[in-house]
Enzyme design. Structure first.
Site: not given
Ligand code: RUB
Length: 329
Positions: A132, A201
């Site tokens: 991701c 998340d």
């Molecule tokens: C995003 C996702 C990221 C976390 C952490 O999912 O799973 O790994 O949100 O991101 P989506 P960060 O694209 O469905 O929002 O470290 O930027 O908070």
């Protein structure tokens, strides 16, 4: 839609953008929510303290209802709306504006600080595998590169939304060598990898890590190959409701993200499921890297209790338990 007084355009636009993933990723969602709270506070023309507070709670509910899994969103609302205080409208307004600024400053600091901690785990010449797009995870790579270390990355494309493409772009901008692979190729490349590096998340009280669907399978494969799994997550990812036994809701997204309507019609009568996140059990996680240092997943509950106590309040709800529909600004 939620019941309550009319909302600032910025709140409606931010809520729509979070729901449609124009704004996405847990930390970015938290920042956008706090900024929308600030806009609402600045614009509200409520002329009594009670009306002001009702409008702010309504804005909170509108934002809260957009995506269910990233706890950074309710934690942003907790931090900002929870600091709304005063006996008159102007004092209430300035308390919120101060809180939203403090919150966004804190986000910047947290990511910078956790990046340094994560970078200490990365050695010169290491290869990371990502899943991701996580700004917290990339902060660790950026800090490592900033320390003069050479880092390479194997980037999983991350179906169905291909957030891996964003990761690949940002890693290239840092000067990292990037190899993009389809998700199902991950295990083949794990022997070439020194760390699996992902974001989160939500993190549950038992150390379970909720992140983009596919994280848990990657972690299980990595453990089998002996590759350490590092989760980069600032403390706004800690889910206080899990302290009292609640589970984290996993968002189910539209089926059209998985398969186009015409392709689906060609196949025939099939069911399609599109869970956006999964839970990696703590036993597959080696370290959770936060701005307060790194933790084995089993001990994250200590930090959680320090930050939230035993339970978490919900300052976007009406104190009398109503939906707020009878109120007006
Ligand atoms: C995003 C996702 C990221 C976390 C952490 O999912 O799973 O790994 O949100 O991101 P989506 P960060 O694209 O469905 O929002 O470290 O930027 O908070």
């Amino acid at each position: 839609m939620t019941d309550g007084p009319p909302l600032a355009e910025a709140v409606e636009a931010t809520a729509d953008d979070i729901a449609t993933m124009e704004i996405r990723g847990a930390a970015t969602i938290a920042r956008a929510a706090a900024e929308a709270v600030a806009e609402q506070a600045a614009e509200t023309d409520a002329d009594t303290p009670a009306a002001f507070e009702r409008t702010m709670r309504h804005a909170g509910r509108r934002l809260y209802g957009t995506r269910p899994t990233a706890v950074s969103l309710p934690n942003a609302l907790r931090y900002t709306l929870g600091r709304m205080a005063g006996d008159d409208v102007e004092t209430l307004r300035s308390s919120l504006l101060a809180a939203t600024t403090a919150f966004t400053d804190r986000l910047d600091r947290a990511q910078r600080d956790l990046g340094r901690v994560g970078a200490n785990r990365i050695r010169d010449g290491d290869t990371v595998m990502t899943h991701c797009h996580s700004t917290d995870a990339l902060a660790c790579v950026e800090a490592a590169v900033g320390q003069g270390k050479e880092v390479s990355a194997i980037v999983k494309e991350t179906r169905p939304r291909n957030q891996g493409h964003i990761t690949a772009t940002e890693l290239r901008e840092m000067g990292v060598d990037v190899t993009l692979v389809v998700d199902s190729a991950a295990r083949r490349y794990l022997d070439d990898v020194d760390h699996v590096l992902v974001g989160a998340d939500s993190i549950a009280a038992d150390g379970g890590v909720v992140n983009k669907i596919g994280t848990s399978g990657l972690a299980v494969n990595a453990r089998e190959r002996g590759v350490p799994i590092m989760v980069a997550a600032q403390t706004i990812k800690l889910h206080p409701d899990t302290l009292t036994g609640h589970t984290v809701e996993i968002e189910m997204r539209d089926e059209s993200e998985v398969i186009a309507d015409d392709a689906r019609a060609d196949i025939g009568d099939i069911a399609v499921e599109n869970p956006a996140f999964d839970v990696t059990p703590p036993r597959y996680v080696d370290a959770i890297v936060t701005e307060s240092g790194q933790f084995p997943p089993e001990s994250i509950v200590t930090l959680m209790r320090e930050l939230f106590g035993e339970s978490a309040d919900r300052p976007w709800e009406e104190p009398d338990g109503t939906t707020g529909s009878a109120s007006s600004a």
